[in-house]
Design a protein around this motif. Structure first.
Motif, PDB file in Angstrom:
ATOM      1  N   CYS A 162      -1.453 -14.625   4.110  1.00  0.00           N
ATOM      2  CA  CYS A 162      -1.696 -15.055   5.496  1.00  0.00           C
ATOM      3  C   CYS A 162      -3.153 -15.348   5.816  1.00  0.00           C
ATOM      4  O   CYS A 162      -3.451 -15.782   6.932  1.00  0.00           O
ATOM      5  N   ASN A 163      -4.083 -15.065   4.917  1.00  0.00           N
ATOM      6  CA  ASN A 163      -5.513 -15.299   5.107  1.00  0.00           C
ATOM      7  C   ASN A 163      -6.189 -14.213   5.929  1.00  0.00           C
ATOM      8  O   ASN A 163      -7.373 -14.296   6.225  1.00  0.00           O
ATOM      9  N   GLY A 164      -5.457 -13.158   6.297  1.00  0.00           N
ATOM     10  CA  GLY A 164      -6.058 -12.075   7.055  1.00  0.00           C
ATOM     11  C   GLY A 164      -6.973 -11.215   6.205  1.00  0.00           C
ATOM     12  O   GLY A 164      -6.945 -11.278   4.977  1.00  0.00           O
ATOM     13  N   PRO A 165      -7.800 -10.371   6.839  1.00  0.00           N
ATOM     14  CA  PRO A 165      -8.702  -9.491   6.091  1.00  0.00           C
ATOM     15  C   PRO A 165      -7.940  -8.368   5.404  1.00  0.00           C
ATOM     16  O   PRO A 165      -6.979  -7.827   5.953  1.00  0.00           O
ATOM     17  N   VAL A 166      -8.368  -8.022   4.197  1.00  0.00           N
ATOM     18  CA  VAL A 166      -7.756  -6.946   3.421  1.00  0.00           C
ATOM     19  C   VAL A 166      -8.765  -5.817   3.283  1.00  0.00           C
ATOM     20  O   VAL A 166      -9.941  -6.053   2.996  1.00  0.00           O
ATOM     21  N   ALA A 167      -8.306  -4.592   3.486  1.00  0.00           N
ATOM     22  CA  ALA A 167      -9.188  -3.428   3.407  1.00  0.00           C
ATOM     23  C   ALA A 167      -8.506  -2.325   2.607  1.00  0.00           C
ATOM     24  O   ALA A 167      -7.275  -2.220   2.597  1.00  0.00           O
ATOM     25  N   PRO A 168      -9.295  -1.476   1.923  1.00  0.00           N
ATOM     26  CA  PRO A 168      -8.707  -0.351   1.183  1.00  0.00           C
ATOM     27  C   PRO A 168      -7.922   0.572   2.115  1.00  0.00           C
ATOM     28  O   PRO A 168      -8.258   0.712   3.301  1.00  0.00           O
ATOM     29  N   VAL A 169      -6.901   1.199   1.574  1.00  0.00           N
ATOM     30  CA  VAL A 169      -6.080   2.111   2.358  1.00  0.00           C
ATOM     31  C   VAL A 169      -5.722   3.304   1.477  1.00  0.00           C
ATOM     32  O   VAL A 169      -5.564   3.166   0.260  1.00  0.00           O
ATOM     33  N   GLU A 170      -5.633   4.475   2.074  1.00  0.00           N
ATOM     34  CA  GLU A 170      -5.247   5.665   1.328  1.00  0.00           C
ATOM     35  C   GLU A 170      -3.795   5.551   0.872  1.00  0.00           C
ATOM     36  O   GLU A 170      -2.937   5.060   1.599  1.00  0.00           O
ATOM     37  N   LYS A 171      -3.545   6.024  -0.335  1.00  0.00           N
ATOM     38  CA  LYS A 171      -2.190   5.976  -0.878  1.00  0.00           C
ATOM     39  C   LYS A 171      -1.199   6.686   0.030  1.00  0.00           C
ATOM     40  O   LYS A 171      -0.056   6.234   0.216  1.00  0.00           O
ATOM     41  N   SER A 172      -1.640   7.749   0.648  1.00  0.00           N
ATOM     42  CA  SER A 172      -0.748   8.525   1.507  1.00  0.00           C
ATOM     43  C   SER A 172      -0.250   7.729   2.713  1.00  0.00           C
ATOM     44  O   SER A 172       0.828   7.999   3.241  1.00  0.00           O
ATOM     45  N   GLU A 173      -1.033   6.726   3.119  1.00  0.00           N
ATOM     46  CA  GLU A 173      -0.657   5.940   4.288  1.00  0.00           C
ATOM     47  C   GLU A 173       0.422   4.911   3.983  1.00  0.00           C
ATOM     48  O   GLU A 173       1.114   4.447   4.889  1.00  0.00           O
ATOM     49  N   VAL A 174       0.562   4.523   2.704  1.00  0.00           N
ATOM     50  CA  VAL A 174       1.534   3.480   2.347  1.00  0.00           C
ATOM     51  C   VAL A 174       2.586   3.991   1.377  1.00  0.00           C
ATOM     52  O   VAL A 174       3.467   3.240   0.962  1.00  0.00           O
ATOM     53  N   GLU A 175       2.507   5.267   1.011  1.00  0.00           N
ATOM     54  CA  GLU A 175       3.367   5.810  -0.040  1.00  0.00           C
ATOM     55  C   GLU A 175       4.844   5.595   0.254  1.00  0.00           C
ATOM     56  O   GLU A 175       5.650   5.326  -0.645  1.00  0.00           O
ATOM     57  N   GLY A 176       5.214   5.713   1.507  1.00  0.00           N
ATOM     58  CA  GLY A 176       6.620   5.563   1.867  1.00  0.00           C
ATOM     59  C   GLY A 176       7.154   4.161   1.693  1.00  0.00           C
ATOM     60  O   GLY A 176       8.384   3.956   1.705  1.00  0.00           O
ATOM     61  N   ARG A 177       6.288   3.200   1.502  1.00  0.00           N
ATOM     62  CA  ARG A 177       6.705   1.807   1.341  1.00  0.00           C
ATOM     63  C   ARG A 177       6.748   1.369  -0.117  1.00  0.00           C
ATOM     64  O   ARG A 177       7.077   0.236  -0.417  1.00  0.00           O
ATOM     65  N   LEU A 178       6.376   2.286  -1.024  1.00  0.00           N
ATOM     66  CA  LEU A 178       6.259   1.918  -2.430  1.00  0.00           C
ATOM     67  C   LEU A 178       7.512   2.298  -3.210  1.00  0.00           C
ATOM     68  O   LEU A 178       8.174   3.284  -2.907  1.00  0.00           O
ATOM     69  N   ARG A 179       7.782   1.518  -4.246  1.00  0.00           N
ATOM     70  CA  ARG A 179       8.851   1.871  -5.171  1.00  0.00           C
ATOM     71  C   ARG A 179       8.401   3.046  -6.037  1.00  0.00           C
ATOM     72  O   ARG A 179       7.197   3.237  -6.258  1.00  0.00           O
ATOM     73  N   PRO A 180       9.363   3.825  -6.541  1.00  0.00           N
ATOM     74  CA  PRO A 180       8.995   5.013  -7.327  1.00  0.00           C
ATOM     75  C   PRO A 180       8.048   4.713  -8.483  1.00  0.00           C
ATOM     76  O   PRO A 180       7.085   5.465  -8.717  1.00  0.00           O
ATOM     77  N   GLY A 181       8.299   3.638  -9.215  1.00  0.00           N
ATOM     78  CA  GLY A 181       7.436   3.295 -10.345  1.00  0.00           C
ATOM     79  C   GLY A 181       6.016   2.992  -9.916  1.00  0.00           C
ATOM     80  O   GLY A 181       5.049   3.354 -10.602  1.00  0.00           O
ATOM     81  N   THR A 182       5.864   2.331  -8.779  1.00  0.00           N
ATOM     82  CA  THR A 182       4.534   2.009  -8.264  1.00  0.00           C
ATOM     83  C   THR A 182       3.817   3.270  -7.817  1.00  0.00           C
ATOM     84  O   THR A 182       2.611   3.439  -8.071  1.00  0.00           O
ATOM     85  N   ARG A 183       4.523   4.171  -7.168  1.00  0.00           N
ATOM     86  CA  ARG A 183       3.906   5.430  -6.726  1.00  0.00           C
ATOM     87  C   ARG A 183       3.390   6.229  -7.920  1.00  0.00           C
ATOM     88  O   ARG A 183       2.317   6.836  -7.854  1.00  0.00           O
ATOM     89  N   ARG A 184       4.134   6.222  -9.009  1.00  0.00           N
ATOM     90  CA  ARG A 184       3.722   6.995 -10.190  1.00  0.00           C
ATOM     91  C   ARG A 184       2.544   6.357 -10.920  1.00  0.00           C
ATOM     92  O   ARG A 184       1.689   7.063 -11.467  1.00  0.00           O
ATOM     93  N   SER A 185       2.488   5.032 -10.920  1.00  0.00           N
ATOM     94  CA  SER A 185       1.548   4.326 -11.811  1.00  0.00           C
ATOM     95  C   SER A 185       0.218   3.961 -11.177  1.00  0.00           C
ATOM     96  O   SER A 185      -0.758   3.728 -11.899  1.00  0.00           O
ATOM     97  N   TYR A 186       0.148   3.887  -9.862  1.00  0.00           N
ATOM     98  CA  TYR A 186      -1.063   3.374  -9.223  1.00  0.00           C
ATOM     99  C   TYR A 186      -1.537   4.307  -8.111  1.00  0.00           C
ATOM    100  O   TYR A 186      -0.729   4.955  -7.432  1.00  0.00           O
ATOM    101  N   ASP A 187      -2.872   4.335  -7.933  1.00  0.00           N
ATOM    102  CA  ASP A 187      -3.462   5.207  -6.913  1.00  0.00           C
ATOM    103  C   ASP A 187      -4.352   4.466  -5.926  1.00  0.00           C
ATOM    104  O   ASP A 187      -4.688   5.003  -4.877  1.00  0.00           O
ATOM    105  N   ARG A 188      -4.746   3.235  -6.265  1.00  0.00           N
ATOM    106  CA  ARG A 188      -5.650   2.478  -5.378  1.00  0.00           C
ATOM    107  C   ARG A 188      -4.870   1.340  -4.723  1.00  0.00           C
ATOM    108  O   ARG A 188      -4.231   0.532  -5.411  1.00  0.00           O
ATOM    109  N   PHE A 189      -4.979   1.266  -3.399  1.00  0.00           N
ATOM    110  CA  PHE A 189      -4.218   0.275  -2.647  1.00  0.00           C
ATOM    111  C   PHE A 189      -5.092  -0.359  -1.569  1.00  0.00           C
ATOM    112  O   PHE A 189      -6.123   0.184  -1.164  1.00  0.00           O
TER     113      PHE A 189
END
Length: 244
Positions: free
Chosen positions: A174-201
């Motif tokens: 969408c061309n909007g600004p992107v900023a770092p976010v804590e994993k805890s803030e988006v964890e509920g939206r992630l698939r199990p494999g993504t939650r296990r494998s990645y920590d930076r969002f």
């Protein structure tokens, strides 16, 4: 009158007209700009018009025997604002430009009139492969995108404008600004494999999409590195600040 079309602009001419000088009949009233565009060369792709060693404007009325040199746009091309609007056929290019942080507007359902209105209102350079659109007198600024494939188009735009890059700061969707976010803030939206494998969002502050350095990360890194190389080659020294 004769026209000597040089550089990249020669590619707009029909094959039969690509000799040293194109001789055309002149009606005595048309502007030089009209004559040039009648050959298929949009004025957005003309850097200078030179007659007898002096530069003239597109409104110049040629005289008998004039031979006009039609010079292409000098690269990198300075523009008042490094903001762009892409037509409906350049969606992949839009995503790549956003990936490297270039302010790039794109909507898949805008017709020609709407494109011109938005480009003018937001002072964006309209990028297109539609020469007829570039000839519209109401358009404040536009440019023809060269290349059939997205990677060729991407390189062409970067070489032509050498925009300031800020990779990973804009949402490719969408061309909007992107900023770092804590994993805890988006964890509920992630698939199990993504939650296990990645920590930076990161998250888009406009459309709320969530991003992470996933399976396609290496390919996207290569796109960013290529963009940085192209822009660095265009400006051996630091580029001027926007608006200068």
């Amino acid at each position: 009158m004769g026209l000597r079309v040089e550089g990249e602009s020669r590619g707009f001419l029909a094959a039969r007209l690509r000799g040293d000088v194109v001789w055309v009949r002149y009606d005595g009233t048309s502007s030089l700009g009209h004559v040039v565009e009648s050959l298929g060369v949009p004025l957005t792709e003309v850097g200078r018009l030179v007659v007898g060693g002096r530069e003239v404007t597109p409104s110049y009325r040629p005289e008998a025997g004039d031979v006009v040199s039609v010079l292409g746009v000098r690269r990198p091309q300075a523009v008042p604002f490094q903001r762009f609007l892409l037509d409906v056929h350049l969606g992949t290019l839009a995503r790549r430009l956003r990936l490297v942080g270039v302010d790039t507007a794109y909507e898949s359902d805008l017709d020609d009139d709407a494109l011109i209105v938005r480009a003018n209102d937001e002072r964006r350079v309209l990028l297109t492969q539609d020469r007829g659109l570039l000839r519209r007198r109401s358009l404040w600024m536009g440019a023809y995108v060269r290349g059939a494939r997205p990677q060729e188009q991407f390189a062409d735009v970067l070489e032509r404008f050498a925009p300031s890059l800020a990779p990973w700061t804009r949402c490719p969707a969408c061309n909007g600004p992107v900023a770092p976010v804590e994993k805890s803030e988006v964890e509920g939206r992630l698939r199990p494999g993504t939650r296990r494998s990645y920590d930076r969002f990161a998250r888009c502050l406009a459309c709320d999409r969530v991003y992470w350095h996933g399976a396609h990360g290496a390919r996207l890194e290569a796109v960013v590195e290529e963009a940085e190389r192209i822009v660095a080659a265009a400006y051996p020294v630091a580029p001027p600040a926007e608006g200068e």
